[in-house]
Design a protein around this motif. Structure first.
Motif, PDB file in Angstrom:
ATOM      1  N   ASP A 101      -5.997  -5.525  -3.872  1.00 44.42           N
ATOM      2  CA  ASP A 101      -5.408  -5.047  -2.777  1.00 44.42           C
ATOM      3  C   ASP A 101      -3.909  -4.671  -3.608  1.00 44.42           C
ATOM      4  O   ASP A 101      -3.086  -4.003  -3.223  1.00 44.42           O
ATOM      5  CB  ASP A 101      -4.839  -6.198  -2.151  1.00 44.42           C
ATOM      6  CG  ASP A 101      -5.949  -6.372  -1.099  1.00 44.42           C
ATOM      7  OD1 ASP A 101      -6.776  -5.501  -0.921  1.00 44.42           O
ATOM      8  OD2 ASP A 101      -6.145  -7.598  -0.618  1.00 44.42           O
ATOM      9  N   TYR A 142       0.795  -1.169  -0.068  1.00 46.90           N
ATOM     10  CA  TYR A 142      -0.018  -0.004  -0.071  1.00 46.90           C
ATOM     11  C   TYR A 142       0.849   1.227   0.237  1.00 46.90           C
ATOM     12  O   TYR A 142       0.623   2.473  -0.760  1.00 46.90           O
ATOM     13  CB  TYR A 142      -0.805  -0.072   1.131  1.00 46.90           C
ATOM     14  CG  TYR A 142      -1.843  -1.169   1.352  1.00 46.90           C
ATOM     15  CD1 TYR A 142      -2.294  -1.905   0.230  1.00 46.90           C
ATOM     16  CD2 TYR A 142      -2.081  -1.738   2.701  1.00 46.90           C
ATOM     17  CE1 TYR A 142      -3.288  -2.948   0.433  1.00 46.90           C
ATOM     18  CE2 TYR A 142      -2.991  -2.616   2.891  1.00 46.90           C
ATOM     19  CZ  TYR A 142      -3.532  -3.609   1.594  1.00 46.90           C
ATOM     20  OH  TYR A 142      -4.182  -4.476   1.770  1.00 46.90           O
ATOM     21  N   LYS A 146      -4.242  -0.734  -4.078  1.00 49.35           N
ATOM     22  CA  LYS A 146      -4.810   0.063  -3.169  1.00 49.35           C
ATOM     23  C   LYS A 146      -3.812   0.977  -2.492  1.00 49.35           C
ATOM     24  O   LYS A 146      -2.477   0.531  -2.440  1.00 49.35           O
ATOM     25  CB  LYS A 146      -5.115  -0.757  -2.099  1.00 49.35           C
ATOM     26  CG  LYS A 146      -6.967  -1.212  -2.133  1.00 49.35           C
ATOM     27  CD  LYS A 146      -7.583  -1.946  -1.131  1.00 49.35           C
ATOM     28  CE  LYS A 146      -8.906  -2.373  -1.394  1.00 49.35           C
ATOM     29  NZ  LYS A 146      -9.546  -3.364  -0.198  1.00 49.35           N
TER      30      LYS A 146
END
Length: 292
Positions: free
Chosen positions: A236, A85, A239
């Motif tokens: 994911d 992230y 993100k």
């Protein structure tokens, strides 16, 4: 007729009164600034201290220092996906800053140094763009990013971020360009420099405070943006850190120490940038906000 000793006495009395009022004013302003500082800094301090606690310790010893300093919370947060992230946020924020500052500098140069039909209309539209809230464009943007095939990619965040910050950054840089003396530009033309060369060799080097201020404002917005990050991205692997931290919360049990460690790591880059560039940031806002 007023005697000299009496006049001197009144002058000393006036100076003492002015000095006492000045001291009282300084104390009141200092107290207000101190309260404001505590209101801003204490939540950050509590977050950092809690990032070194276990979940039970956060609930049982909310206002105290950790019973045992859990540095492992940071490694756990990093291994649970925060590293991916974090890198996504770096990519999105970096590309947003580069595109936005470059595009805004070109636009500001044209709007400040050239006369053409529709120039005032463009300035009016840019000013109106400051009032445009991202929330009202959510549904049209959602359909648009799906139609052009960039949904769930980095571009689905970069392009809206650039669009929504362009108005402010163009007006900010333009106000600085307008104040630069035309003699620089005329001398460069006499030396054979082109308009593009004047922008890159004269205007941009002289405008580094406002350019860095624009970059910092854009980075602050892109790094912390949340609404687009959770709606336009599903996987994911794409993100950013603001949306990714939502995965650290569980409906049944949440490791608040690890979550606080993740929040601390997410805030660290921007806090470091602001502390390192605060003088340039204040100077840039002053130079760009009062001219034009």
């Amino acid at each position: 007729m007023t005697t000299l000793p009496a006049a001197l006495s009144r002058e000393r009395t006036r100076r003492r009164s002015y000095s006492a009022a000045s001291v009282i004013g300084t104390v009141c302003v200092s107290l207000l600034l101190l309260l404001y500082f505590l209101a801003v800094a204490y939540p950050l301090f509590w977050m950092v201290i809690s990032s070194f606690k276990e979940t039970n310790d956060i609930y049982s010893r909310t206002w105290s220092l950790p019973a045992q300093w859990m540095f492992s919370n940071y490694t756990a947060a990093w291994k649970q996906g925060l590293s991916d992230y974090f890198m996504n946020s770096v990519i999105v924020t970096g590309m947003t800053v580069v595109f936005n500052v470059l595009f805004s500098a070109f636009s500001a140069y044209g709007l400040s140094r050239f006369s053409f039909r529709g120039k005032h209309l463009i300035l009016a539209l840019l000013s109106a763009g400051l009032m445009f809230s991202p929330q009202v464009s959510l549904i049209p943007l959602y359909k648009l990013v799906q139609a052009i095939g960039i949904y769930d990619t980095h571009w689905t965040l970069i392009l809206p971020y650039v669009a929504f910050k362009t108005s402010l950054i163009v007006l900010l840089i333009r106000s600085f360009f307008v104040a630069l003396p035309k003699e620089y530009e005329e001398s460069a033309y006499l030396e054979g420099c082109t308009s593009l060369g004047i922008l890159f060799r004269i205007f941009l080097p002289l405008s580094m405070p406002i350019i860095l201020t624009a970059a910092l404002q854009t980075a602050y917005y892109a790094w912390n943006e949340f609404m687009f990050a959770i709606i336009f991205v599903d996987s994911d692997a794409v993100k950013t850190i603001t949306a990714g931290l939502m995965a650290f919360r569980d409906a049944l049990s949440t490791d608040w120490g690890v979550l606080m460690a993740g929040l601390t790591l997410s805030a660290l880059p921007l806090v470091t940038m602001f502390v390192a560039m605060q003088k340039v940031f204040i100077r840039g806002l002053g130079d760009g906000g009062v001219k034009g």
